[in-house]
Scaffold this motif. Structure first.
Motif, PDB file in Angstrom:
ATOM      1  N   SER A   1      -3.044   3.200   8.426  1.00 44.38           N
ATOM      2  CA  SER A   1      -2.370   1.907   8.503  1.00 44.38           C
ATOM      3  C   SER A   1      -0.843   2.014   8.502  1.00 44.38           C
ATOM      4  CB  SER A   1      -2.809   1.016   7.342  1.00 44.38           C
ATOM      5  OG  SER A   1      -2.226   1.461   6.118  1.00 44.38           O
TER       6      SER A   1
ATOM      7  N   LYS B   1      -7.722   5.933   4.960  1.00 45.60           N
ATOM      8  CA  LYS B   1      -7.577   4.571   5.485  1.00 45.60           C
ATOM      9  C   LYS B   1      -6.130   4.103   5.375  1.00 45.60           C
ATOM     10  CE  LYS B   1      -9.529  -0.047   5.165  1.00 45.60           C
ATOM     11  NZ  LYS B   1     -10.501  -0.919   4.506  1.00 45.60           N
ATOM     12  N   CYS B   2      -5.506   4.407   4.257  1.00 43.66           N
ATOM     13  CA  CYS B   2      -4.108   4.031   4.063  1.00 43.66           C
ATOM     14  C   CYS B   2      -3.212   4.756   5.069  1.00 43.66           C
ATOM     15  CB  CYS B   2      -3.680   4.346   2.635  1.00 43.66           C
ATOM     16  SG  CYS B   2      -2.068   3.678   2.219  1.00 43.66           S
TER      17      CYS B   2
ATOM     18  N   ASP C   1      -1.530   2.252  -3.542  1.00 41.69           N
ATOM     19  CA  ASP C   1      -2.807   1.597  -3.783  1.00 41.69           C
ATOM     20  C   ASP C   1      -3.894   2.635  -4.043  1.00 41.69           C
ATOM     21  OD1 ASP C   1      -5.062   0.021  -3.857  1.00 41.69           O
ATOM     22  OD2 ASP C   1      -4.851  -0.750  -1.814  1.00 41.69           O
TER      23      ASP C   1
ATOM     24  N   CYS D   1      -2.944   8.079  -6.183  1.00 47.41           N
ATOM     25  CA  CYS D   1      -4.329   8.100  -5.713  1.00 47.41           C
ATOM     26  C   CYS D   1      -5.092   9.349  -6.119  1.00 47.41           C
ATOM     27  CB  CYS D   1      -4.364   8.022  -4.191  1.00 47.41           C
ATOM     28  SG  CYS D   1      -3.369   6.727  -3.481  1.00 47.41           S
TER      29      CYS D   1
ATOM     30  N   GLU E   1      -6.877   2.138  -4.977  1.00 43.47           N
ATOM     31  CA  GLU E   1      -8.221   1.652  -4.664  1.00 43.47           C
ATOM     32  C   GLU E   1      -8.605   1.867  -3.197  1.00 43.47           C
ATOM     33  OE1 GLU E   1      -7.945  -2.397  -6.045  1.00 43.47           O
ATOM     34  OE2 GLU E   1      -8.713  -1.826  -8.010  1.00 43.47           O
ATOM     35  N   THR E   2      -7.608   2.049  -2.333  1.00 47.84           N
ATOM     36  CA  THR E   2      -7.869   2.254  -0.918  1.00 47.84           C
ATOM     37  C   THR E   2      -7.953   3.752  -0.641  1.00 47.84           C
ATOM     38  OG1 THR E   2      -6.644   0.245  -0.366  1.00 47.84           O
ATOM     39  CG2 THR E   2      -6.992   1.807   1.413  1.00 47.84           C
ATOM     40  N   GLN E   3      -8.916   4.165   0.164  1.00 48.91           N
ATOM     41  CA  GLN E   3      -9.041   5.575   0.520  1.00 48.91           C
ATOM     42  C   GLN E   3      -7.747   6.062   1.149  1.00 48.91           C
ATOM     43  OE1 GLN E   3     -12.414   5.609   3.201  1.00 48.91           O
ATOM     44  NE2 GLN E   3     -13.617   6.690   1.666  1.00 48.91           N
TER      45      GLN E   3
ATOM     46  N   GLN F   1       0.814  -1.211   0.000  1.00 40.92           N
ATOM     47  CA  GLN F   1       0.000   0.000   0.000  1.00 40.92           C
ATOM     48  C   GLN F   1       0.848   1.261   0.000  1.00 40.92           C
ATOM     49  OE1 GLN F   1      -2.805  -0.424   3.294  1.00 40.92           O
ATOM     50  NE2 GLN F   1      -4.371  -0.776   1.747  1.00 40.92           N
TER      51      GLN F   1
END
Length: 115
Positions: A33, A29-30, A22, A51, A24-26, A3
């Motif tokens: 993490s 949210k990334c 990534d 992104c 596709e991931t908000q 990610q």
């Protein structure tokens, strides 16, 4: 799938550059993490080009906490100097698969790929 990438930067008071990979991931949210280990408290630049595109929302600046997480309460969009932009583009250029699998249009992918 990875990610994000973490690289030392140590320019303009910034200790790390984190490149999000990534699309596709908000982004939020990334960011939640991400952990840096071993932790060295300092300023972090986050490159969201894959992104969000090559625009005024590409770079986010924040700080790294003692526990290795990002201080998301202190995030702000920033513009960067040309040498830091080049470094960010060089990191993306080294990962053509992620670059091709992004929201970037072909013209922007080619711009980064060609340096």
């Amino acid at each position: 799938m990875k990610q994000y990438l973490i690289n030392d930067l140590r320019q303009d008071g910034i200790d790390y550059i984190i490149t999000l990979l990534d699309y596709e991931t908000q982004i939020s949210k990334c960011l939640k993490s991400i952990t840096v280990s071993p932790c060295r408290v300092g300023k972090v630049l986050i490159d969201t080009a894959i992104c969000s595109g090559l625009n005024e929302y590409r770079f986010i600046e924040t700080y790294l906490r003692e526990d290795g997480t990002l201080d998301l309460g202190e995030c702000e969009y920033v513009s960067v100097r040309g040498d830091i932009l080049k470094e960010a583009n060089d990191i993306l250029r080294c990962h053509p698969t992620f670059l091709r699998n992004s929201i970037l249009p072909e013209s922007q992918i080619n711009k980064i790929a060609q340096g």
